[in-house]
Design an enzyme around this catalytic site. Structure first.
Site, mmCIF file in Angstrom:
data_model
loop_
_atom_site.group_PDB
_atom_site.id
_atom_site.type_symbol
_atom_site.label_atom_id
_atom_site.label_comp_id
_atom_site.label_asym_id
_atom_site.label_seq_id
_atom_site.Cartn_x
_atom_site.Cartn_y
_atom_site.Cartn_z
ATOM 1 N N SER A 196 0.840 -1.204 0.000
ATOM 2 C CA SER A 196 0.000 0.000 0.000
ATOM 3 C C SER A 196 0.869 1.245 0.000
ATOM 4 O O SER A 196 2.028 1.208 0.433
ATOM 5 C CB SER A 196 -0.864 0.012 1.271
ATOM 6 O OG SER A 196 -1.530 1.248 1.419
ATOM 7 N N TYR A 209 -1.852 -1.188 10.717
ATOM 8 C CA TYR A 209 -2.015 -1.549 9.294
ATOM 9 C C TYR A 209 -0.823 -1.067 8.467
ATOM 10 O O TYR A 209 -0.256 -1.822 7.666
ATOM 11 C CB TYR A 209 -3.308 -0.933 8.771
ATOM 12 C CG TYR A 209 -3.527 -1.109 7.283
ATOM 13 C CD1 TYR A 209 -4.070 -2.292 6.778
ATOM 14 C CD2 TYR A 209 -3.207 -0.090 6.373
ATOM 15 C CE1 TYR A 209 -4.277 -2.444 5.411
ATOM 16 C CE2 TYR A 209 -3.411 -0.239 5.023
ATOM 17 C CZ TYR A 209 -3.957 -1.417 4.536
ATOM 18 O OH TYR A 209 -4.153 -1.571 3.175
HETATM 19 P P1 NAD Z 1 -11.620 -5.983 0.183
HETATM 20 O O1 NAD Z 1 -12.324 -5.863 1.458
HETATM 21 O O2 NAD Z 1 -12.432 -6.127 -1.034
HETATM 22 O O3 NAD Z 1 -10.604 -7.194 0.217
HETATM 23 C C1 NAD Z 1 -9.955 -7.650 1.367
HETATM 24 C C2 NAD Z 1 -10.245 -9.128 1.470
HETATM 25 O O4 NAD Z 1 -9.392 -9.694 2.459
HETATM 26 C C3 NAD Z 1 -11.646 -9.468 1.898
HETATM 27 O O5 NAD Z 1 -12.526 -9.577 0.789
HETATM 28 C C4 NAD Z 1 -11.472 -10.785 2.608
HETATM 29 O O6 NAD Z 1 -11.847 -11.854 1.762
HETATM 30 C C5 NAD Z 1 -9.980 -10.884 2.849
HETATM 31 N N1 NAD Z 1 -9.689 -11.169 4.255
HETATM 32 C C6 NAD Z 1 -9.663 -10.294 5.279
HETATM 33 N N2 NAD Z 1 -9.373 -10.958 6.425
HETATM 34 C C7 NAD Z 1 -9.207 -12.254 6.103
HETATM 35 C C8 NAD Z 1 -8.877 -13.435 6.832
HETATM 36 N N3 NAD Z 1 -8.656 -13.412 8.154
HETATM 37 N N4 NAD Z 1 -8.819 -14.605 6.164
HETATM 38 C C9 NAD Z 1 -9.052 -14.652 4.835
HETATM 39 N N5 NAD Z 1 -9.348 -13.573 4.087
HETATM 40 C C10 NAD Z 1 -9.413 -12.397 4.718
HETATM 41 O O7 NAD Z 1 -10.662 -4.720 0.081
HETATM 42 P P2 NAD Z 1 -9.444 -4.366 -0.897
HETATM 43 O O8 NAD Z 1 -9.226 -2.936 -0.688
HETATM 44 O O9 NAD Z 1 -9.638 -4.892 -2.247
HETATM 45 O O10 NAD Z 1 -8.241 -5.115 -0.199
HETATM 46 C C11 NAD Z 1 -7.316 -5.937 -0.884
HETATM 47 C C12 NAD Z 1 -5.913 -5.589 -0.473
HETATM 48 O O11 NAD Z 1 -5.626 -4.274 -0.916
HETATM 49 C C13 NAD Z 1 -5.673 -5.589 1.032
HETATM 50 O O12 NAD Z 1 -4.439 -6.204 1.292
HETATM 51 C C14 NAD Z 1 -5.595 -4.111 1.360
HETATM 52 O O13 NAD Z 1 -4.787 -3.886 2.486
HETATM 53 C C15 NAD Z 1 -4.972 -3.581 0.099
HETATM 54 N N6 NAD Z 1 -5.089 -2.150 -0.107
HETATM 55 C C16 NAD Z 1 -6.320 -1.571 -0.230
HETATM 56 C C17 NAD Z 1 -6.406 -0.210 -0.432
HETATM 57 C C18 NAD Z 1 -7.733 0.487 -0.566
HETATM 58 O O14 NAD Z 1 -7.770 1.711 -0.521
HETATM 59 N N7 NAD Z 1 -8.832 -0.212 -0.733
HETATM 60 C C19 NAD Z 1 -5.246 0.569 -0.503
HETATM 61 C C20 NAD Z 1 -4.003 -0.052 -0.377
HETATM 62 C C21 NAD Z 1 -3.948 -1.418 -0.182
#
Ligand code: NAD
Ligand code: MG
Length: 304
Positions: A196, A209
């Protein structure tokens, strides 16, 4: 979908990126973690109606964690349209979102398998890899993308329980899955970790985080060196603010949603569909001389 929205979400038409997709803020919409894409307003765009494959991952066997929603969903869908069979992992309470993704994967004619389990537990990581090998016959692409993000205003309220869960989900699971998948990966295989912008420009409400995201970036640089001689590449993607269930389900304080993403140079939040091409590139042979690298998809905020 009205015409204007359809053409704004067209990833292949030249257009102004500041007004592409949803360029305003978002309504407050509290939901319990992990949240569901199907309950969000506006609906995130995962490229369902737009992503066009061109056989860049023909015959590949892919595992995408957190593949039910957000960045993982956009990636899983794009991988299938590029010709891959895909196992998606998610939490049991996300079955409805996962079902939609599996339907999109199956529509490509490639195999889609859903596995619901909690990846913050080591045995479950082994179970996911065993299941993927059994269903797909091996692993060519591992996307460590599942993540937990819970905003806390002050360190006094940051519990040990939250820290442990955030580290186990974001960091330990990535290490366990990489370790268990490696024996099944041939030369040419790739691992892609979702870090991120928070690894480099941390927000004060995301102490735990942001630390995990820095650890993911460090692991990516380091593990890439350990496995390079096997012909296995390890890279990362660093998203900026992206409209996914992670954010309204506790990733941001609700008061921050109306302004979410507005402070990036491009002036808006990103959509999951805008991430998928980076994952496809890093998974495909087109990135053959890139390893230990992190691609920022941030709306203009820079990585160091
Ligand atoms: P999202 O909520 O769609 O995806 C996160 C997923 O993580 C969930 O759908 C869930 O299935 C999974 N998850 C969480 N805890 C879990 C566990 N204990 N066991 C199994 N699965 C688990 O949100 P997203 O934003 O698409 O997140 C995906 C990645 O992107 C993450 O690593 C997040 O940190 C990263 N990210 C997101 C952003 C943002 O702004 N959305 C920015 C930077 C990084
Ligand atoms: Mg989800």
């Amino acid at each position: 979908m009205p015409d204007d929205t359809a053409s704004k979400s067209d990833q292949y038409k030249m257009q102004d990126p500041t007004t592409q997709y949803h360029s305003e803020g978002f309504p407050k919409q509290p939901m319990d973690a992990p949240g569901l894409a199907k309950d969000m307003t506006p609906k995130p765009d995962h490229g369902e109606d737009t992503y066009r494959g061109s056989e860049r991952l023909q015959g590949r066997k892919a595992v995408v964690t957190g593949g039910d929603s957000g960045i993982g969903r956009a990636t899983a869908l794009a991988f299938a349209r590029e010709g891959a069979d895909v196992v998606i992992a998610y939490l049991p309470e996300e079955e409805d979102d996962a079902k939609e993704v599996l339907e999109h994967i199956e529509a490509t004619g490639h195999k889609g398998v859903g596995v619901a389990l909690d990846l913050s537990v080591e045995e479950n990581c082994q179970q996911l890899i065993d299941r993927a090998v059994q269903e797909l016959g091996g692993i060519d692409i591992l996307v460590n993308n599942a993540g937990k993000q819970t905003a806390v205003e002050a360190i006094a309220d940051l519990t040990t329980e939250q820290m442990e869960k955030t580290f186990a989900t974001n960091v330990y699971a990535m290490v366990w899955l990489s370790k268990f998948a490696l024996p099944h990966m041939p030369a040419g295989a790739t691992i892609i970790n979702t870090t991120s912008i928070q690894a480099y420009q941390p927000s004060p409400t995301l102490l735990d985080y942001a630390m995990t995201k820095a650890a993911i970036a460090n692991f990516t640089h380091n593990f890439a060196q350990q496995v390079a001689s096997k012909g296995i590449r390890v890279n990362g993607v660093a998203p900026g603010p992206i409209w996914t269930p992670l954010q309204p389900s506790g990733g941001q304080p609700q008061e921050a949603l109306p302004e979410f993403g507005q402070d990036t140079p491009l002036g808006r939040a990103g959509q999951p569909a805008e991430l998928a091409p980076a994952y496809v590139f890093l998974a495909s042979q087109e990135s053959s001389y890139i390893t230990g690298e992190i691609i920022g998809v941030t709306g203009g905020n820079h990585l160091p």
